[in-house]
Design an enzyme around this catalytic site. Structure first.
Site, PDB file in Angstrom:
ATOM      1  CB  VAL A  15      -0.956  -0.006   1.212  1.00 53.58           C
ATOM      2  CG1 VAL A  15      -1.801   1.259   1.224  1.00 53.58           C
ATOM      3  CG2 VAL A  15      -1.849  -1.239   1.180  1.00 53.58           C
ATOM      4  N   GLY A 189      -0.317 -16.049  -1.474  1.00 56.56           N
ATOM      5  CA  GLY A 189      -0.010 -14.889  -0.644  1.00 56.56           C
ATOM      6  C   GLY A 189      -1.227 -14.114  -0.197  1.00 56.56           C
ATOM      7  CE  LYS A 207     -10.812  -5.345   6.536  1.00 56.40           C
ATOM      8  NZ  LYS A 207     -10.755  -6.173   5.312  1.00 56.40           N
TER       9      LYS A 207
END
Length: 428
Positions: A15, A189, A207
């Site tokens: 990211v 992954g 979340k």
């Protein structure tokens, strides 16, 4: 044009590199959209020498993210390291104490410390933004705090972990067992270093607790989330659900009831033809229901370099434009501590039982259900060639406490081979 907005980025993984690429490659576009340049002045990561495929030579380097967070030439501290303790927490706290604005993708940090961090930020007049922490590239935080701010939210639900959705849809499409698809996801992954964060529902539960806080004006309460992972879902459950017209999803649901705030993250059956039922692969979906808007469905990529970096930059650009908003939509000190309530809204349930194949076994199970006030909608005994008899039962609407009591009583009948799989059938 006014002075540039200066970023310090801690964490140069997938990211972080995505954010660097956007800032470098779209500098003119960002400046036009905000009225000021957006630049990176300094970065920090574990390894300085690693080749990340992007030029970092223009930026100052800090080995210590806390030092980065307090630099005079950093206006916005972008935390992309992850983890609810250690360097991530220390550096965010340092940035806030120094009066910096903070943008983070760290759902674990906010799920465990969001209230304290929000109060500290607001006391300093700093912003704490976290769009990238929930559902990747989907602008669900912005939707709740801004676009739907005129609504009383009645329910939030969704598929918020792409890895689990990949595993379940892959099992269905390829007819493969859970263990085989889990190994495949690991090889690709897709799994966290601790896979239980994904398949145990913890990541998605983080979340959900953040969305609940915004939706219902409550303090973040991750401990109040009922968690159940997907580890016990078999290929037989996948096929049986499909035959009934459903798909199995790891579904998060939050709603405020007269008993308190219900938050659950668990595998559920949803109609196969519903938006949630048609969701495949690593895609996420969040459904928001409000009194004025009725229902809004947000769908998009839940992870990855581009989508998550896009969400980070959405927060950065709002700061560059001068948009100031409370962390969870209302001032942190006004957030109430909601009473946690066990999810007990009536619903039909799917039960997958394995019984000893002997006379009267099934009769004992149906008697237990009846004794607990649970009526049967459909029942099926599947073909078998050994001493164990698989049985599928779909109940009429019942409360989870009644079902749990029935399951406990089933174990006392002496005919159960193992623990049943009990899945809520959700209305969407």
């Amino acid at each position: 044009m006014t002075s540039p907005l200066r970023l310090g980025i801690a964490g140069l993984g997938t990211v972080g590199v995505g954010v660097v690429k956007i800032v470098r490659q779209k500098a003119n576009l960002l400046a036009m959209r905000t009225g000021r340049p957006v630049v990176i002045t300094a970065v920090s990561a574990r390894s300085r020498d690693k080749d990340r495929g992007v030029n970092l030579s223009d930026y100052a380097w800090e080995d210590d993210p806390v030092a980065l967070a307090t630099r005079d030439d950093v206006d916005v501290f972008v935390e992309l390291m992850g983890g609810d303790e250690g360097p991530a927490k220390d550096s965010v706290e340092a940035a806030i104490a120094a009066g910096k604005d903070v943008v983070t993708a760290n759902k674990a940090l906010l799920a465990h410390h969001g209230q304290a961090l929000a109060e500290a930020a607001e006391a300093k007049g700093s912003l704490l933004r976290f769009e990238a922490a929930v559902a990747g590239g989907i602008p669900v935080i912005k939707s709740l705090t801004e676009g739907l701010a005129g609504n009383e939210i009645t329910r939030v639900m969704g598929v918020m972990n792409g890895t689990c959705n990949y595993i379940l849809t892959r099992m269905q499409d390829a007819g493969l067992p859970y263990d085989e698809v889990f190994a495949e996801a690991d090889a690709l992954g897709y799994l966290e270093a601790d896979p239980n964060l994904d398949v145990g529902g913890i990541d998605a539960g983080h979340k959900l607790s953040l969305l609940s806080s915004i939706a219902f004006g409550s303090q973040v309460d991750f401990d109040g989330v009922e968690l159940e992972g997907i580890q016990r879902i078999s290929i037989e459950d996948i096929h049986q659900a499909e035959d009934l017209g459903y798909k199995i999803k790891l579904l998060g649901v939050a709603q405020m009831t007269g008993r308190g705030l219900e938050q659950r993250m668990s595998p559920c059956l949803v109609p196969a033809d519903s938006p949630l039922g048609q969701l495949k692969g690593g895609t996420n979906m969040v459904v928001i229901e409000g009194d004025a808007v009725e229902q809004v469905v947000l769908r998009g990529p839940g992870a990855g370099e581009g989508p998550t970096a896009s969400a980070v930059m959405g927060d950065v650009l709002d700061i560059a434009r001068g948009l100031r908003i409370s962390t969870f939509g209302v001032p942190a000190k006004e957030l109430v501590k909601a009473k946690a309530a066990q999810s007990n809204s009536p619903a039909p349930y799917y039960l997958h039982l394995t019984l000893e194949d002997k006379p009267g076994a099934l009769a004992k199970i149906t008697t237990v259900l009846g004794d607990n006030g649970i009526s049967i909608d459909r029942m099926r005994q599947t073909r078998h060639s050994d001493a164990n008899a698989p049985v599928l039962i779909v109940t009429h609407k019942t409360q989870r406490v009644a079902l749990d009591a029935a399951v406990a009583a089933m174990h006392k009948t002496g005919v159960m081979v193992n623990d049943p799989v009990a899945l809520r059938i959700e209305t969407v």
